[in-house]
Design an enzyme around this catalytic site. Structure first.
Site, PDB file in Angstrom:
ATOM      1  N   GLY A 142       0.835  -0.842   0.336  1.00 32.73           N
ATOM      2  CA  GLY A 142       0.144   0.142   0.166  1.00 32.73           C
ATOM      3  C   GLY A 142       0.955   1.508   0.279  1.00 32.73           C
ATOM      4  N   CYS A 143       0.169   2.204  -0.171  1.00 27.63           N
ATOM      5  CA  CYS A 143       1.303   3.308   0.045  1.00 27.63           C
ATOM      6  C   CYS A 143       1.681   4.066   0.669  1.00 27.63           C
ATOM      7  CB  CYS A 143       0.224   4.673  -1.579  1.00 27.63           C
ATOM      8  SG  CYS A 143      -1.369   4.445  -0.993  1.00 27.63           S
ATOM      9  N   TYR A 144       0.313   4.324   2.205  1.00 24.06           N
ATOM     10  CA  TYR A 144       0.709   4.756   3.151  1.00 24.06           C
ATOM     11  C   TYR A 144       1.790   3.637   3.871  1.00 24.06           C
ATOM     12  CZ  TYR A 144      -2.480   8.405   2.875  1.00 24.06           C
ATOM     13  OH  TYR A 144      -3.655   8.857   3.497  1.00 24.06           O
ATOM     14  N   THR A 195       4.047   1.652   2.008  1.00 27.69           N
ATOM     15  CA  THR A 195       5.362   2.104   2.164  1.00 27.69           C
ATOM     16  C   THR A 195       6.370   3.243   2.512  1.00 27.69           C
ATOM     17  OG1 THR A 195       5.141   1.267  -0.360  1.00 27.69           O
ATOM     18  CG2 THR A 195       6.496   2.679   0.046  1.00 27.69           C
ATOM     19  N   SER A 196       5.765   4.303   2.482  1.00 25.82           N
ATOM     20  CA  SER A 196       5.504   5.231   3.894  1.00 25.82           C
ATOM     21  C   SER A 196       6.195   5.018   4.679  1.00 25.82           C
ATOM     22  CB  SER A 196       5.128   6.592   3.126  1.00 25.82           C
ATOM     23  OG  SER A 196       4.021   6.835   4.082  1.00 25.82           O
TER      24      SER A 196
END
Lengths: 345, 345, 345, 345
Positions: free
Chosen positions: A150-152, A154-155
């Site tokens: 997921g994008c969140y 990953t960060s």
């Protein structure tokens, strides 16, 4: 040189168009199929007019994708739909990078607890590898099915991994305050992405309940080897792309700003897409690219470790990372085709 | 009915124009003077063309403001400049609302530790009252000099006050993750507010060093009666107006979401400008108004209390609060002239 | 394969950074020098942090650029400054693409009438070629000095050229209503690019007086072979990049929508960067790329021809077109290194 | 003083919420009913959370609006729906301001030619008055049914009226290049208002076909007394509110910039909401207000008259103008309740 054949299953969303944006210039890839159930027979550039003259491929149905002309398929589909295609393709020889959330978690049971439906292809979990190359490079290289993060997460995970794996922080007291651009909410029009609800506006949402919480938590526990508590608060930024996560953690040992920075530089020494910064990065510094820029420090007054990480949610948070995974799975240089330069301004 | 005469010292900035925006429709106020050293002789509407036909007052020098025709003066001046005018006006009979940071802190020594110069008018601290009406209503009503709070501190302290004053949270473990619109950085052009550095962008800045940290800390300590540790991280949003603060705190006693909410509703029961919300508020919901909207909850899984507060940094965070203070100082109804409705969309 | 050596003179502006963005991935180019008088000794990525790890070249002074290691130099300098460097480099063997307005017009006299100073290097006009490849491809290929067109003129002339060269429209009745993003106003902070003056705002400026008027007029006259009258109205959009020009013209003969479209498709048949569209294009469809997308139609009710053209002002309107010119001047394929895909969203 | 009772029929859209924003502070108005068929029983502030504590009226069905407690009703409904309610209310005694396009044109036949359905209440045209107060003040004052003008037509007609009525321009050669904020496209989510399709973007649409063309044309013909040809091109700006129209016209007699300006100042001498400007206005200068700011000039080189007008499409282009009409219809001062100050920044 021979080109690998890839299919993109699901053409109408943002991740589908980002995959094409990256892959049309990839030196070792040929896009042999792009699918859409709803717009079959139209050109890809009818759906995404910016591609006129660049990619005018006629859209086909997903069922027509076969291993005759496919080395690897990207599934750019919604959660809950992707699992069906993983099952459909289970006897095909091509590899799969799944960009949905369907195989990111540890078990079908955990999945069902956080996603709105029961999992229909539990066998998939047996082989799926969590596709965060900075953590799982070797396993990805030999995977048949990679679950693109997921994008969140990953960060968040890239901002925490050096600290968790070195046991420098208390895994039970982690706060992740994240801010994302609107494309994270998808291409389908709704109140959440109506211009007038987003422009010149800002809000928090999904406090304590966002499903990326469990994805972060499971990875944090794997990294630290112990139970983790994750306070994750997503916010909606009036921008198209980009996630910035501000992470607060408590040291588990004596630390200094210098020691923190060294943990990051050691951990990411050979990682081509992580850039460590001396000042807090901005999301435009990575726009359109696969970079994750990270700033980490220690506040002596409060005793908190603070990490700021930024990614482009559609690239390192989705399509770019998927291509990075594809490169690994096909035995190519991890960075191939990912030499985009940040579009700033 | 008789109107009070007010002067606005400092016309060129955003707070100056916001004061005029509010005061031109205030039923009990007449603006008798607007000053600018750099643009004296021009009309206010030459500097701010949106006021053509609404306020075309000719700008005079600050030295010409006198108690002959002034009941109260607003100082809309930069930090470090305001103190000089407070001194200049010390023998005048009019009251003063100072919108700068020059008299917000406890002592000249604390001021010098956080602001870039020594304080030149330490006597001012003897009488200055911190102008947060929800905390100091009575003292403001009898003040001669009111120090209008900073924008970030307003959002943070209003989000913490019920919890700190009830000793429900540990004052030593407070994290305030704040996000502000660009007007907080002032009207003067610079790299920080160049459109292309802000638009479609987002970043953190001033981590651990922003001077609003001490303003929040001092108020937190007053409220709780004990030492406080404040982790304050400001971020820059690509919007004109608005601050959203996401606040994380640890309970000092057993709490529940219900108990938290009740603490807020009790504390702000009779406050006209605080609106408690059942879902996280957005900054546009208060745009152009003096409201502070607050959402508070408790996450049972992590054990964290989470508070989200939003204000318009130019109104409740500056000019609106200054008018609220003025109303109190002149014995008027606190809400007079502050009936603006949020401009959404 | 051998790489050509290029220098970029002027590193701090938007066109300087765009040149690097494009050239770092150009297969036949090596950037051998980047200059800045004000930030000499710093890294390019200190000035433009998005380039960390991508281009960390140390900035040198422009005087140090020599033909020893330079095949071609780009001048990314302000108007009025560029001419001095063209003179400085007159005995060097390298070719020059000048991105300023100093050599775009027909004579030094015309220049002085529209720009704020007299021209100090009139000889330059003798050899300078107007670098719009769609019109002057052959002359550019043999030029030593190419004057890269202005951003507005590029969008306007490409929208008019097929009609003017075919004498289908009256050159004396042309209206060009153009809208540009903020980067057109440069990197230097000022009121014109303060976020709060641009965001959620829109205005016209420079009506009848903008210096791109003469650049458009001179080209229109060359194309049509007769005197032209150009009503040019620029407007400022709250976006970073992009110009959209809406052009109104009167037919000089009997026309139809079909005939208009055919004129465009004939004229641009072999042009790789002009895309003719069946519906009005948007600026994001070309963002980050060298494309010019054009829609042309005829309104039978009013008798007007209407053309809408869009470009990215920093690419086809500046750095991309400069690289296209460079390719021609070095005998390379015109499209080399210009395969960026539009960044949408 | 006695308050007039007004009903707002249609609460969920932007014009409905703008009407409430203006009317809650109107000194002579009481909102006695707000209707919504889809959200009956909910509070107005449930639909528009910014109104919490400001307007919490429970929504009723439109059928419940009666002349018992209504002096005037605003219809804030879609085109094609409004006509049904005008018919429904035809035996009620209250007056009506209709904000839709259903009664703006001259005849049911013209309506059917430009709108997608036949008109079901043609009798309405017999009494409907076009509600542009600067042209029709007296007729509006005695109207029972006022058709509130379209947003684009308001900006265009106010920019043309002085020239057309003085026969200074050729009505057969008018070009109106208009740019509007997104709220003009309504509150319903769709591709047209998806944030990522609008943000950092700009496009033309509805060239030659937009239905506001006929509304402008009919008014231009009434003003000039002869046939008019209107080239109208709308564009979509990445802003919430605001329309800027750039108008090009040819003089029908000898003119000068001075003479043009005088025509405007004579025509609008006693109009409280038209502000004539010496420099081109920006849309933020009128944001949130009922002003129309106009700049007019003559370009001697090209022989064109150029007019730039700006309005807030939701205020002077919709709800504000509706309140202005209401004031006239109820015999109140035209400006009552319309003293909002532009929200800039």
């Amino acid at each position: 040189m021979q080109k690998y054949k890839v299919a993109i299953v699901g053409a109408t969303g943002f991740t589908g168009s980002e995959l094409v944006r990256i892959l049309v210039n990839h030196p070792r890839i040929e896009i042999t199929a792009i699918t859409s159930e709803s717009r079959v027979g139209e050109c890809f550039s009818d759906v995404h007019p910016q591609f006129a003259g660049i990619c005018d491929t006629v859209l086909i149905k997903a069922a027509e994708v076969s291993d005759q002309n496919t080395d690897l398929a990207f599934l750019a589909l919604p959660h809950g739909v992707s699992m069906d295609y993983v099952e459909t393709y289970k006897n095909q020889n091509f590899k799969i990078v799944d960009l949905s959330g369907d195989f990111r978690l540890s078990t079908p049971e955990v999945y069902s607890a956080w996603y709105p439906k029961a999992h229909t292809f539990p066998e998939g979990f047996e082989t799926a590898v969590y596709g965060l190359p900075e953590l799982n490079k070797k396993r990805i290289a030999s995977a048949r099915l990679t679950a693109n993060p997921g994008c969140y997460p990953t960060s968040a995970i890239l901002g925490l991994a050096p600290l968790l794996s070195a046991k420098m922080i208390d895994p039970d007291r982690i706060i992740i305050d994240s801010k994302s651009g609107v494309t994270g909410a998808g291409v389908k029009p709704g109140a959440v992405n109506h211009f007038s609800n987003v422009n010149d506006n800002f809000k928090a949402y999904g406090i304590s309940t966002h499903r990326h919480t469990i994805e972060i938590k499971e990875n944090a526990e794997t990294l630290s080897g112990s139970a983790a508590s994750i306070q994750f608060t997503p916010h909606l930024l009036p921008v198209d792309r980009g996630i910035l996560s501000t992470i607060y953690a408590r040291p588990a040992e004596e630390v200094s700003a210098e020691k923190i920075k060294r943990a990051f530089s050691d951990f990411y020494e050979s990682e081509p897409f992580v850039r460590l910064r001396d000042t807090p990065p901005s999301i435009k510094q990575v726009r359109g690219t696969n970079y994750c820029d990270i700033f980490a420090t220690f506040d002596e007054t409060t005793g908190n470790i603070i990490v700021v990480s930024v990614i482009d949610n559609l690239v390192k948070g989705a399509a770019g990372q998927a291509v990075q995974n594809m490169n690994l799975m096909l035995g190519l240089d991890e960075t191939l085709g990912l030499n985009q330069v940040p579009l700033q301004p």
